[in-house]
Scaffold this motif. Structure first.
Motif, mmCIF file in Angstrom:
data_model
loop_
_atom_site.group_PDB
_atom_site.id
_atom_site.type_symbol
_atom_site.label_atom_id
_atom_site.label_comp_id
_atom_site.label_asym_id
_atom_site.label_seq_id
_atom_site.Cartn_x
_atom_site.Cartn_y
_atom_site.Cartn_z
ATOM 1 N N LEU A 70 -6.905 21.458 -8.821
ATOM 2 C CA LEU A 70 -6.947 20.073 -8.358
ATOM 3 C C LEU A 70 -6.649 19.106 -9.501
ATOM 4 C CD1 LEU A 70 -10.033 20.320 -6.010
ATOM 5 C CD2 LEU A 70 -7.777 19.474 -5.316
ATOM 6 N N GLN A 71 -7.166 19.405 -10.684
ATOM 7 C CA GLN A 71 -6.926 18.529 -11.826
ATOM 8 C C GLN A 71 -5.441 18.489 -12.194
ATOM 9 O OE1 GLN A 71 -7.999 19.764 -15.874
ATOM 10 N NE2 GLN A 71 -9.236 17.901 -16.022
ATOM 11 N N THR A 72 -4.825 19.661 -12.276
ATOM 12 C CA THR A 72 -3.408 19.684 -12.639
ATOM 13 C C THR A 72 -2.530 19.131 -11.535
ATOM 14 O OG1 THR A 72 -3.272 22.005 -11.914
ATOM 15 C CG2 THR A 72 -3.679 21.607 -14.244
ATOM 16 N N THR A 73 -2.925 19.337 -10.282
ATOM 17 C CA THR A 73 -2.171 18.789 -9.158
ATOM 18 C C THR A 73 -2.148 17.266 -9.198
ATOM 19 O OG1 THR A 73 -2.596 20.689 -7.720
ATOM 20 C CG2 THR A 73 -2.078 18.616 -6.633
ATOM 21 N N ALA A 74 -3.257 16.665 -9.626
ATOM 22 C CA ALA A 74 -3.313 15.205 -9.729
ATOM 23 C C ALA A 74 -2.207 14.682 -10.637
ATOM 24 C CB ALA A 74 -4.683 14.773 -10.256
ATOM 25 N N PHE A 75 -2.039 15.312 -11.782
ATOM 26 C CA PHE A 75 -1.011 14.868 -12.718
ATOM 27 C C PHE A 75 0.394 15.207 -12.214
ATOM 28 C CE2 PHE A 75 -4.710 15.209 -15.632
ATOM 29 C CZ PHE A 75 -4.754 13.869 -16.008
ATOM 30 N N GLN A 76 0.515 16.327 -11.528
ATOM 31 C CA GLN A 76 1.831 16.698 -10.991
ATOM 32 C C GLN A 76 2.279 15.696 -9.941
ATOM 33 O OE1 GLN A 76 2.062 20.673 -9.384
ATOM 34 N NE2 GLN A 76 4.287 20.704 -9.516
ATOM 35 N N TRP A 77 1.354 15.283 -9.079
ATOM 36 C CA TRP A 77 1.705 14.296 -8.054
ATOM 37 C C TRP A 77 2.185 12.986 -8.682
ATOM 38 C CZ3 TRP A 77 -3.076 15.332 -4.447
ATOM 39 C CH2 TRP A 77 -2.766 16.388 -3.574
ATOM 40 N N LEU A 78 1.545 12.577 -9.761
ATOM 41 C CA LEU A 78 1.962 11.350 -10.428
ATOM 42 C C LEU A 78 3.298 11.533 -11.145
ATOM 43 C CD1 LEU A 78 -1.369 9.958 -11.939
ATOM 44 C CD2 LEU A 78 0.031 8.908 -10.163
ATOM 45 N N ALA A 79 3.429 12.648 -11.846
ATOM 46 C CA ALA A 79 4.648 12.879 -12.613
ATOM 47 C C ALA A 79 5.881 12.980 -11.723
ATOM 48 C CB ALA A 79 4.497 14.153 -13.451
ATOM 49 N N GLU A 80 5.722 13.572 -10.544
ATOM 50 C CA GLU A 80 6.852 13.783 -9.639
ATOM 51 C C GLU A 80 7.031 12.650 -8.630
ATOM 52 O OE1 GLU A 80 6.715 18.681 -9.676
ATOM 53 O OE2 GLU A 80 6.218 17.591 -7.831
ATOM 54 N N SER A 81 6.148 11.674 -8.681
ATOM 55 C CA SER A 81 6.197 10.590 -7.700
ATOM 56 C C SER A 81 7.473 9.770 -7.841
ATOM 57 C CB SER A 81 4.986 9.667 -7.884
ATOM 58 O OG SER A 81 5.082 8.543 -7.032
ATOM 59 N N GLY A 82 7.956 9.322 -6.725
ATOM 60 C CA GLY A 82 9.091 8.408 -6.730
ATOM 61 C C GLY A 82 8.652 6.976 -6.525
ATOM 62 N N GLN A 83 7.346 6.740 -6.562
ATOM 63 C CA GLN A 83 6.799 5.413 -6.323
ATOM 64 C C GLN A 83 6.587 4.690 -7.651
ATOM 65 O OE1 GLN A 83 3.236 6.316 -4.111
ATOM 66 N NE2 GLN A 83 4.347 6.666 -2.212
ATOM 67 N N GLY A 84 7.228 3.562 -7.828
ATOM 68 C CA GLY A 84 7.100 2.799 -9.056
ATOM 69 C C GLY A 84 8.050 3.300 -10.129
ATOM 70 N N VAL B 172 0.818 -1.204 0.000
ATOM 71 C CA VAL B 172 0.000 0.000 0.000
ATOM 72 C C VAL B 172 0.858 1.263 0.000
ATOM 73 C CG1 VAL B 172 -1.680 1.318 1.342
ATOM 74 C CG2 VAL B 172 -1.964 -1.131 1.094
ATOM 75 N N GLY B 173 1.953 1.236 0.727
ATOM 76 C CA GLY B 173 2.815 2.409 0.826
ATOM 77 C C GLY B 173 3.415 2.850 -0.490
ATOM 78 N N GLU B 174 3.417 1.977 -1.491
ATOM 79 C CA GLU B 174 3.958 2.326 -2.803
ATOM 80 C C GLU B 174 2.895 2.894 -3.742
ATOM 81 O OE1 GLU B 174 6.143 -0.891 -4.519
ATOM 82 O OE2 GLU B 174 7.222 -1.329 -2.650
ATOM 83 N N LEU B 175 1.686 3.093 -3.224
ATOM 84 C CA LEU B 175 0.580 3.546 -4.067
ATOM 85 C C LEU B 175 -0.076 4.823 -3.554
ATOM 86 C CD1 LEU B 175 -0.988 0.040 -4.677
ATOM 87 C CD2 LEU B 175 -0.057 1.519 -6.460
ATOM 88 N N SER B 176 0.501 5.431 -2.522
ATOM 89 C CA SER B 176 -0.159 6.599 -1.926
ATOM 90 C C SER B 176 -0.220 7.789 -2.876
ATOM 91 C CB SER B 176 0.545 6.996 -0.621
ATOM 92 O OG SER B 176 1.900 7.310 -0.843
ATOM 93 N N ASP B 177 0.792 7.987 -3.713
ATOM 94 C CA ASP B 177 0.758 9.108 -4.648
ATOM 95 C C ASP B 177 -0.344 8.920 -5.690
ATOM 96 O OD1 ASP B 177 2.829 10.342 -3.339
ATOM 97 O OD2 ASP B 177 4.376 9.756 -4.771
ATOM 98 N N ALA B 178 -0.497 7.692 -6.178
ATOM 99 C CA ALA B 178 -1.568 7.407 -7.133
ATOM 100 C C ALA B 178 -2.929 7.601 -6.482
ATOM 101 C CB ALA B 178 -1.427 5.984 -7.672
#
Length: 300
Positions: A122-136, A68-74
C-alpha cells in the motif's frame, strides 16, 4: 468527478461515494499474482474508512480553484498511505490491536506476514499512483510526492510512532505529547491539505498560510477527540478497542489535561480552524468548514 452543489455538510457523502468508485477501480488495476496479498490489500483499503484525508485533498484543492476531478489520484495516494499506517500500527509488535473499523484487524484476518506485506504494498502503491498520474504538471506531482514522503517517514509518522513506543508506561509532558501527535497523526493530515493546494502553482501566500494553519489545528484536534473517544465511547461505536490507551498506560491528552480541559482544547482548535478558513474566498471555503465540523464532532 464533479463537486456536489450546493456545498453543505452532505457534500461529504456525495463526494466520498464518487471517490470510492475511483479508488476501487484503481486498486483493481493494480492486482498482483498473490491472491491472498490482493485480498489483504483490498481488506485494508476498501472495506470501511471515513476518507477524511481524501476529502481534505479535495477541499484544499477546491479552495484554490482546482476541480475535484484533477485530484483523485492524490486522494487515492493519501488513502493508501493511511491504510498502510493502520495495518502496521495494529501489528502485535506495535499497538497489538485486534479490531479496526468494526472488524478483525488485517493481521488477525490474514496473518502477520501478509498484513506486513499488504502495508508495504500500500505504501509503495501510493507513490506509484502519484508518479504515474496524469493529473497536474510534473512539478505539482513532485510536490505532492514530497509532501507525502515527508509526512510518512523518519520525521513524520514513523517518528511519531517511535516516540509513542518509547513512552509506553513512561511520563511525558504536554509539549512532548503534542510533538508526538503532530508527527504520528497531524503530519499526514497536513500532507492531505498540501497535496490539494499545491495543485495551483499561483496560490496566494495568504491562502497558503491559512491552509497551513487550518491543517495544523485539524491535525491536533483529530488526536484530541481520538483521546476523548477512547475514554468516553465503546468498542462497538468506535469500531476499534476502546480504553486501550489507559490499559497500556500510554500518555494521552486526557490523561495529562483531564477530560474537561481536553474538551476545552478541542473547542479552541475547532474555532481556530474555522478562523483559518477566512483566508479562502467565501465561495470556496464551505468544504473546509464542513470538514472541521465532521472531524471535531465525529463519534468514531
Amino acid at each position: 468527478m464533479s463537486f456536489p452543489q450546493p456545498i453543505e455538510l452532505n457534500w461529504f457523502d456525495e463526494t466520498r461515494a464518487g471517490f470510492e468508485d475511483i479508488l476501487c477501480e484503481k486498486l483493481k488495476q493494480r492486482k498482483g499474482p498473490s491472491t491472498v496479498l490482493n485480498e489483504a490489500i483490498e481488506y485494508a483499503l476498501l472495506d470501511g474508512g471515513k476518507r477524511l484525508r481524501a476529502m481534505l485533498v479535495f477541499s484544499a484543492g477546491h479552495a484554490v480553484g482546482t476541480p475535484v476531478g484533477e485530484l483523485s489520484d492524490a486522494a487515492c495516494a493519501i488513502e493508501a498511505m493511511h491504510a498502510y499506517s493502520l495495518v502496521h500500527d495494529d501489528l502485535p509488535c506495535m499497538d497489538n490491536d485486534v479490531l479496526r473499523r468494526g472488524k478483525p484487524t488485517c493481521h488477525v484476518k490474514f496473518g502477520e506476514a501478509f498484513a506486513l506485506l499488504a502495508g508495504d504494498a500500500l505504501q509503495t502503491t501510493a507513490f506509484q499512483w502519484l508518479a504515474e498520474s496524469g493529473q497536474g504538471s510534473v512539478q505539482v506531482r513532485m510536490q505532492q510526492i514530497a509532501a507525502l514522503a515527508g509526512a510518512s517517514g523518519v520525521q513524520g509518522m514513523a517518528a511519531g510512532q517511535a516516540i509513542d513506543l518509547a513512552h509506553v508506561g513512561k511520563p511525558m509532558d504536554l509539549s512532548a505529547l503534542e510533538n508526538m501527535h503532530a508527527r504520528k497523526t497531524g503530519d499526514l493530515i497536513k500532507a492531505s491539505v498540501r497535496m490539494g493546494y499545491v495543485s495551483n502553482p499561483d496560490i496566494l501566500n495568504v491562502e497558503k498560510e491559512g491552509l497551513e494553519a487550518y491543517a495544523h489545528c485539524l491535525g491536533l484536534a483529530y488526536q484530541v477527540i481520538d483521546d476523548i473517544l477512547d475514554v468516553e465511547s465503546t468498542s462497538e461505536v468506535l469500531g476499534k478497542t476502546s480504553g486501550k490507551d489507559a490499559l497500556n498506560n500510554k500518555p494521552t491528552m486526557v490523561s495529562l489535561m483531564g477530560l474537561g480541559e481536553a474538551k476545552a482544547l478541542l473547542t479552541r482548535l475547532r474555532e481556530q480552524a474555522l478562523s483559518a478558513c477566512d483566508a479562502i474566498a467565501p465561495q470556496r471555503r464551505a468544504p473546509l468548514e464542513s470538514l472541521v465540523e465532521l472531524i471535531t464532532n465525529r463519534k468514531s
